[in-house]
Design a protein around this motif. Structure first.
Motif, PDB file in Angstrom:
ATOM      1  N   ALA A 217      -5.163  16.941  -7.324  1.00 31.97           N
ATOM      2  CA  ALA A 217      -5.180  17.113  -5.865  1.00 31.97           C
ATOM      3  C   ALA A 217      -5.962  15.975  -5.216  1.00 31.97           C
ATOM      4  O   ALA A 217      -5.556  15.437  -4.180  1.00 31.97           O
ATOM      5  CB  ALA A 217      -5.782  18.466  -5.495  1.00 31.97           C
ATOM      6  N   ASP A 218      -7.066  15.586  -5.838  1.00 26.99           N
ATOM      7  CA  ASP A 218      -7.862  14.461  -5.327  1.00 26.99           C
ATOM      8  C   ASP A 218      -7.071  13.158  -5.384  1.00 26.99           C
ATOM      9  O   ASP A 218      -7.182  12.317  -4.498  1.00 26.99           O
ATOM     10  CB  ASP A 218      -9.157  14.304  -6.132  1.00 26.99           C
ATOM     11  N   GLN A 219      -6.271  12.983  -6.443  1.00 27.02           N
ATOM     12  CA  GLN A 219      -5.439  11.783  -6.564  1.00 27.02           C
ATOM     13  C   GLN A 219      -4.434  11.733  -5.418  1.00 27.02           C
ATOM     14  O   GLN A 219      -4.220  10.662  -4.823  1.00 27.02           O
ATOM     15  CB  GLN A 219      -4.712  11.769  -7.912  1.00 27.02           C
ATOM     16  N   ILE A 220      -3.837  12.856  -5.089  1.00 30.45           N
ATOM     17  CA  ILE A 220      -2.882  12.908  -3.976  1.00 30.45           C
ATOM     18  C   ILE A 220      -3.590  12.578  -2.672  1.00 30.45           C
ATOM     19  O   ILE A 220      -3.130  11.731  -1.899  1.00 30.45           O
ATOM     20  CB  ILE A 220      -2.202  14.290  -3.910  1.00 30.45           C
ATOM     21  N   GLN A 221      -4.727  13.233  -2.413  1.00 30.12           N
ATOM     22  CA  GLN A 221      -5.459  12.999  -1.169  1.00 30.12           C
ATOM     23  C   GLN A 221      -5.952  11.553  -1.089  1.00 30.12           C
ATOM     24  O   GLN A 221      -5.893  10.929  -0.029  1.00 30.12           O
ATOM     25  CB  GLN A 221      -6.637  13.960  -1.041  1.00 30.12           C
ATOM     26  N   GLY A 222      -6.417  11.011  -2.192  1.00 34.77           N
ATOM     27  CA  GLY A 222      -6.878   9.625  -2.203  1.00 34.77           C
ATOM     28  C   GLY A 222      -5.748   8.650  -1.882  1.00 34.77           C
ATOM     29  O   GLY A 222      -5.933   7.684  -1.140  1.00 34.77           O
ATOM     30  N   ALA A 223      -4.572   8.912  -2.430  1.00 36.64           N
ATOM     31  CA  ALA A 223      -3.413   8.054  -2.151  1.00 36.64           C
ATOM     32  C   ALA A 223      -3.029   8.149  -0.683  1.00 36.64           C
ATOM     33  O   ALA A 223      -2.725   7.132  -0.043  1.00 36.64           O
ATOM     34  CB  ALA A 223      -2.236   8.446  -3.043  1.00 36.64           C
ATOM     35  N   VAL A 224      -3.055   9.363  -0.126  1.00 33.00           N
ATOM     36  CA  VAL A 224      -2.759   9.536   1.304  1.00 33.00           C
ATOM     37  C   VAL A 224      -3.773   8.760   2.144  1.00 33.00           C
ATOM     38  O   VAL A 224      -3.402   8.016   3.059  1.00 33.00           O
ATOM     39  CB  VAL A 224      -2.751  11.037   1.696  1.00 33.00           C
ATOM     40  N   ASN A 225      -5.051   8.911   1.828  1.00 33.28           N
ATOM     41  CA  ASN A 225      -6.089   8.209   2.585  1.00 33.28           C
ATOM     42  C   ASN A 225      -5.900   6.697   2.509  1.00 33.28           C
ATOM     43  O   ASN A 225      -6.051   5.998   3.520  1.00 33.28           O
ATOM     44  CB  ASN A 225      -7.480   8.583   2.080  1.00 33.28           C
ATOM     45  N   ASP A 226      -5.575   6.194   1.323  1.00 33.77           N
ATOM     46  CA  ASP A 226      -5.364   4.753   1.164  1.00 33.77           C
ATOM     47  C   ASP A 226      -4.159   4.280   1.983  1.00 33.77           C
ATOM     48  O   ASP A 226      -4.206   3.213   2.601  1.00 33.77           O
ATOM     49  CB  ASP A 226      -5.160   4.392  -0.309  1.00 33.77           C
ATOM     50  N   MET A 227      -3.090   5.067   1.991  1.00 33.53           N
ATOM     51  CA  MET A 227      -1.921   4.675   2.782  1.00 33.53           C
ATOM     52  C   MET A 227      -2.244   4.671   4.267  1.00 33.53           C
ATOM     53  O   MET A 227      -1.857   3.746   4.992  1.00 33.53           O
ATOM     54  CB  MET A 227      -0.735   5.601   2.489  1.00 33.53           C
ATOM     55  N   ILE A 228      -2.955   5.684   4.728  1.00 38.86           N
ATOM     56  CA  ILE A 228      -3.316   5.743   6.145  1.00 38.86           C
ATOM     57  C   ILE A 228      -4.171   4.544   6.533  1.00 38.86           C
ATOM     58  O   ILE A 228      -3.978   3.940   7.592  1.00 38.86           O
ATOM     59  CB  ILE A 228      -4.032   7.070   6.468  1.00 38.86           C
TER      60      ILE A 228
ATOM     61  N   PRO B 234       0.811  -1.224   0.000  1.00 38.18           N
ATOM     62  CA  PRO B 234       0.000   0.000   0.000  1.00 38.18           C
ATOM     63  C   PRO B 234       0.848   1.280   0.000  1.00 38.18           C
ATOM     64  O   PRO B 234       0.491   2.261  -0.652  1.00 38.18           O
ATOM     65  CB  PRO B 234      -0.830  -0.109   1.277  1.00 38.18           C
ATOM     66  N   LEU B 235       1.960   1.273   0.713  1.00 36.71           N
ATOM     67  CA  LEU B 235       2.836   2.442   0.727  1.00 36.71           C
ATOM     68  C   LEU B 235       3.460   2.654  -0.651  1.00 36.71           C
ATOM     69  O   LEU B 235       3.470   3.765  -1.184  1.00 36.71           O
ATOM     70  CB  LEU B 235       3.932   2.284   1.787  1.00 36.71           C
ATOM     71  N   GLN B 236       3.961   1.592  -1.245  1.00 38.61           N
ATOM     72  CA  GLN B 236       4.586   1.697  -2.555  1.00 38.61           C
ATOM     73  C   GLN B 236       3.600   2.208  -3.602  1.00 38.61           C
ATOM     74  O   GLN B 236       3.916   3.104  -4.387  1.00 38.61           O
ATOM     75  CB  GLN B 236       5.152   0.339  -2.971  1.00 38.61           C
ATOM     76  N   ASP B 237       2.385   1.657  -3.585  1.00 42.81           N
ATOM     77  CA  ASP B 237       1.357   2.078  -4.535  1.00 42.81           C
ATOM     78  C   ASP B 237       0.972   3.535  -4.306  1.00 42.81           C
ATOM     79  O   ASP B 237       0.892   4.318  -5.262  1.00 42.81           O
ATOM     80  CB  ASP B 237       0.123   1.178  -4.403  1.00 42.81           C
ATOM     81  N   GLY B 238       0.733   3.905  -3.065  1.00 45.76           N
ATOM     82  CA  GLY B 238       0.319   5.271  -2.757  1.00 45.76           C
ATOM     83  C   GLY B 238       1.361   6.304  -3.143  1.00 45.76           C
ATOM     84  O   GLY B 238       1.047   7.341  -3.732  1.00 45.76           O
ATOM     85  N   MET B 239       2.618   6.028  -2.835  1.00 45.58           N
ATOM     86  CA  MET B 239       3.675   6.973  -3.185  1.00 45.58           C
ATOM     87  C   MET B 239       3.831   7.072  -4.704  1.00 45.58           C
ATOM     88  O   MET B 239       4.099   8.154  -5.228  1.00 45.58           O
ATOM     89  CB  MET B 239       4.990   6.582  -2.515  1.00 45.58           C
ATOM     90  N   GLY B 240       3.657   5.973  -5.401  1.00 43.25           N
ATOM     91  CA  GLY B 240       3.713   6.017  -6.868  1.00 43.25           C
ATOM     92  C   GLY B 240       2.603   6.881  -7.443  1.00 43.25           C
ATOM     93  O   GLY B 240       2.824   7.668  -8.379  1.00 43.25           O
ATOM     94  N   ARG B 241       1.396   6.768  -6.886  1.00 42.64           N
ATOM     95  CA  ARG B 241       0.269   7.585  -7.343  1.00 42.64           C
ATOM     96  C   ARG B 241       0.502   9.064  -7.042  1.00 42.64           C
ATOM     97  O   ARG B 241       0.175   9.934  -7.857  1.00 42.64           O
ATOM     98  CB  ARG B 241      -1.024   7.092  -6.691  1.00 42.64           C
TER      99      ARG B 241
END
Length: 186
Positions: A113-124, A81-88
Motif C-alpha cells: 500500500a505504501d508503494q502505491i501511495q509513494g508512486a502516486v505522490n511521486d507522479m503528482i 515519472p508517469l511511466q515509472d509510477g504506473m509501473g511501480r
C-alpha cells in the motif's frame, strides 16, 4: 523483498478524506476548476513539495465524472515519472493479487500500500502533463489512493483490488506509454 516507503499516515488520511468529500460533492465543488480550464494547475504543481505533493494537488479538485478522453484513435502523451509510477503501482497491485490468493505473506500488505501511495505522490510531484491528460490521470490516481487506503485498513480482498485493476487496465487505453507491456510477466 520490497522495502517499506516512508510517508505521513495523517497526510494520507487527510487526502483520502478530501477525495471522499470531493467525490460526494460531485460537480458542485469541481465546477470552478473545470470552468477556469485548469488555469491555476501549474501553480499548484509548482507549490507542491516532494514531502506533500498529494496535499497541494488535492486543493484543486477535478470533476472525475467529466474526465477528459483523448481524441478518437489517440492516447495522451506520457513522461518518465508517469511511466515509472504506473509501473511501480502495477507491481504492487500484482503482488496484492498474489496475497489475496494466499501466495504472499499478509504482513507485506502495508508495504505494498505504501508503494502505491509513494508512486502516486511521486507522479503528482513530478509529472508534467498537458492539462487534459493530467485531469484524465487524476481519475486513475483517485482509485489507487482509495485502494491503498483500503489495503491498509482491512483484509485484502477482490473488492479492494478491483478498482485498482480496472484503473491499470484503463491506463494503456488512455495513455501512450511505450514502456507498458500489455501482458507483463509476473
Amino acid at each position: 523483498m520490497l522495502s517499506p516507503l516512508r510517508f505521513n499516515h495523517a497526510r494520507v488520511a487527510a487526502l483520502g478524506m478530501a477525495i471522499a468529500v470531493a467525490l460526494a460533492a460531485g460537480p458542485a465543488l469541481a465546477a470552478p476548476a473545470v470552468q477556469d480550464g485548469h488555469a491555476g494547475h501549474a501553480q499548484y504543481h509548482a507549490q507542491a513539495t516532494p514531502a506533500q505533493p498529494a496535499d497541494a494537488h488535492a486543493q484543486h479538485g477535478h470533476d472525475t465524472a467529466a474526465t477528459p478522453v483523448p481524441p478518437t484513435g489517440q492516447r495522451w502523451a506520457t513522461d518518465a515519472p508517469l511511466q515509472d509510477g504506473m509501473g511501480r503501482i502495477r507491481q504492487a497491485v500484482t503482488m496484492l493479487e498474489h496475497l489475496e490468493m494466499g501466495h504472499v505473506d499478509p504482513k507485506q500488505a502495508p508495504a505494498l500500500a505504501d508503494q502505491i501511495q509513494g508512486a502516486v505522490n511521486d507522479m503528482i510531484a513530478n509529472c508534467k502533463l498537458a492539462p487534459d491528460a493530467d485531469a484524465a490521470l487524476h481519475g486513475l490516481l483517485v482509485k489507487f489512493i482509495a485502494g491503498a487506503d483500503a489495503v491498509r485498513t482491512g483484509p485484502v480482498t477482490l473488492d479492494e483490488l478491483k478498482p485498482m485493476q480496472d484503473a491499470l487496465a484503463q491506463y494503456p487505453t488512455q495513455f501512450d506509454d511505450p514502456t507498458w507491456d500489455v501482458n507483463p510477466e509476473d
